[in-house]
Design an enzyme around this catalytic site. Structure first.
Site, PDB file in Angstrom:
ATOM      1  N   GLY A  46       0.773  -1.138  -0.027  1.00  0.00           N
ATOM      2  CA  GLY A  46      -0.071  -0.215  -0.004  1.00  0.00           C
ATOM      3  C   GLY A  46       0.917   1.440  -0.171  1.00  0.00           C
ATOM      4  N   GLN A  51       3.456  10.072   1.361  1.00  0.00           N
ATOM      5  CA  GLN A  51       4.578   9.151   1.294  1.00  0.00           C
ATOM      6  C   GLN A  51       5.609   9.587   0.349  1.00  0.00           C
ATOM      7  OE1 GLN A  51       2.298   5.070   2.248  1.00  0.00           O
ATOM      8  NE2 GLN A  51       4.488   4.973   3.520  1.00  0.00           N
ATOM      9  N   CYS A  93       6.221  -0.234   7.363  1.00  0.00           N
ATOM     10  CA  CYS A  93       5.735   0.948   6.573  1.00  0.00           C
ATOM     11  C   CYS A  93       6.825   1.287   5.754  1.00  0.00           C
ATOM     12  CB  CYS A  93       5.393   2.033   7.642  1.00  0.00           C
ATOM     13  SG  CYS A  93       4.825   3.670   6.998  1.00  0.00           S
ATOM     14  N   LEU A  94       6.757   1.637   4.695  1.00  0.00           N
ATOM     15  CA  LEU A  94       7.941   2.055   3.754  1.00  0.00           C
ATOM     16  C   LEU A  94       8.384   3.433   4.159  1.00  0.00           C
ATOM     17  CD1 LEU A  94       5.972   1.251   0.517  1.00  0.00           C
ATOM     18  CD2 LEU A  94       8.057  -0.095   1.486  1.00  0.00           C
ATOM     19  N   HIS A 135      -3.996   1.323   7.920  1.00  0.00           N
ATOM     20  CA  HIS A 135      -2.820   1.832   7.797  1.00  0.00           C
ATOM     21  C   HIS A 135      -2.691   2.931   7.093  1.00  0.00           C
ATOM     22  CE1 HIS A 135       1.903   1.249   7.891  1.00  0.00           C
ATOM     23  NE2 HIS A 135       1.699   1.923   6.899  1.00  0.00           N
ATOM     24  N   GLU A 136      -3.235   2.900   5.760  1.00  0.00           N
ATOM     25  CA  GLU A 136      -3.017   4.011   4.656  1.00  0.00           C
ATOM     26  C   GLU A 136      -3.908   5.185   5.319  1.00  0.00           C
ATOM     27  OE1 GLU A 136      -0.567   3.516   2.890  1.00  0.00           O
ATOM     28  OE2 GLU A 136      -0.523   1.123   3.201  1.00  0.00           O
ATOM     29  N   HIS A 139      -2.239   7.529   7.496  1.00  0.00           N
ATOM     30  CA  HIS A 139      -1.193   8.431   6.772  1.00  0.00           C
ATOM     31  C   HIS A 139      -1.949   9.720   6.144  1.00  0.00           C
ATOM     32  CE1 HIS A 139       2.688   6.028   6.482  1.00  0.00           C
ATOM     33  NE2 HIS A 139       2.108   5.266   6.044  1.00  0.00           N
TER      34      HIS A 139
HETATM   35  O1  GNR Z   1       4.045  -2.809   2.650  1.00  0.00           O
HETATM   36  C1  GNR Z   1       3.653  -2.566   3.751  1.00  0.00           C
HETATM   37  N1  GNR Z   1       3.212  -3.669   4.318  1.00  0.00           N
HETATM   38  C2  GNR Z   1       2.394  -3.692   5.398  1.00  0.00           C
HETATM   39  C3  GNR Z   1       2.198  -4.819   6.476  1.00  0.00           C
HETATM   40  C4  GNR Z   1       1.422  -4.710   7.405  1.00  0.00           C
HETATM   41  C5  GNR Z   1       0.460  -3.786   7.740  1.00  0.00           C
HETATM   42  C6  GNR Z   1       0.580  -2.687   6.920  1.00  0.00           C
HETATM   43  C7  GNR Z   1       1.422  -2.498   5.822  1.00  0.00           C
HETATM   44  S1  GNR Z   1       1.387  -1.171   4.752  1.00  0.00           S
HETATM   45  C8  GNR Z   1       3.192  -1.172   4.138  1.00  0.00           C
HETATM   46  C9  GNR Z   1       3.324  -0.233   2.937  1.00  0.00           C
HETATM   47  C10 GNR Z   1       3.071   1.193   3.647  1.00  0.00           C
HETATM   48  O2  GNR Z   1       3.782   1.649   4.469  1.00  0.00           O
HETATM   49  N2  GNR Z   1       1.977   1.911   3.342  1.00  0.00           N
HETATM   50  O3  GNR Z   1       1.668   2.924   3.703  1.00  0.00           O
HETATM   51 NI    NI Z   2       2.867   3.003   5.878  1.00  0.00          NI
END
Ligand code: GNR
Ligand code: NI
Length: 171
Positions: A46, A51, A93-94, A135-136, A139
């Site tokens: 995601g 980001q 998270c990236l 999670h997204e 952000h």
């Molecule tokens: O790649 C991602 N893997 C992930 C694994 C578990 C819960 C959330 C994520 S999102 C993350 C990519 C990212 O940072 N998206 O904002």
């Molecule tokens: Ni993230």
């Protein structure tokens, strides 16, 4: 399409609240194309526009495990009907590279959004999909998964990341 640079913590932009999109036009579609390419290149599932430094309420996601890609594009997403039952996933998270933690979130929810063509859609989410969309969505509101950890755990992670990135204190 262009692979863009992914911002990493600590960076004030990651704390900004993203703005609603008025209309899904060419510019937004081009941004979604770049986001998807950037996400695939980074091996993420995601990515939120902030980001890559763009404070718009846009998310791309692909949680398919097989070879066939199944991207989903979310513009102005709204999460509804969060299940009171929680599920725990190890999140990464990236924008918080190489750090992982178990996070509890509602196990199911619904998401209302505009798709790549600006058409209104609604999806029911569970499992990893429910975790990822939440999670997204965080952000878009300037929230990172490390914000759910204790102050001590969070500060240890931020200290580690700052060492890798000495200039970040002034960003
Ligand atoms: O790649 C991602 N893997 C992930 C694994 C578990 C819960 C959330 C994520 S999102 C993350 C990519 C990212 O940072 N998206 O904002
Ligand atoms: Ni993230």
């Amino acid at each position: 399409m262009t692979i863009r640079n992914i911002l990493t913590e600590p960076n004030k932009l990651l704390r900004q609240i993203s703005q609603k999109v008025d209309k899904v036009g060419i510019e937004e579609q081009k941004l979604m194309d770049d986001m998807l390419e950037t996400m695939y290149a980074a091996k993420g599932i995601g990515l939120a526009a902030i980001q890559i430094g763009i404070p718009k309420r846009i998310i791309v996601m692909d949680i398919s495990k097989e070879e066939a890609k199944k991207p989903i594009y979310f513009v102005n997403p709204v999460i509804k009907n969060k299940d009171p039952l929680k599920a725990t996933y190890e999140e990464g998270c990236l924008s918080v590279p190489n750090q992982f933690a178990n996070i509890d979130r509602p196990s199911r929810c619904e998401v209302e959004y505009l798709d790549y063509d600006g058409k209104k859609q609604i999806l029911k989410a569970n499992g990893l999909f429910a975790t990822c969309i939440q999670h997204e969505m965080d952000h878009l509101n300037g929230v990172l998964f490390i914000d759910y950890l204790s102050k001590l755990k969070r500060s240890i992670i931020i200290k580690k990341l700052s060492k890798l990135k000495p200039n970040s204190a002034i960003l």
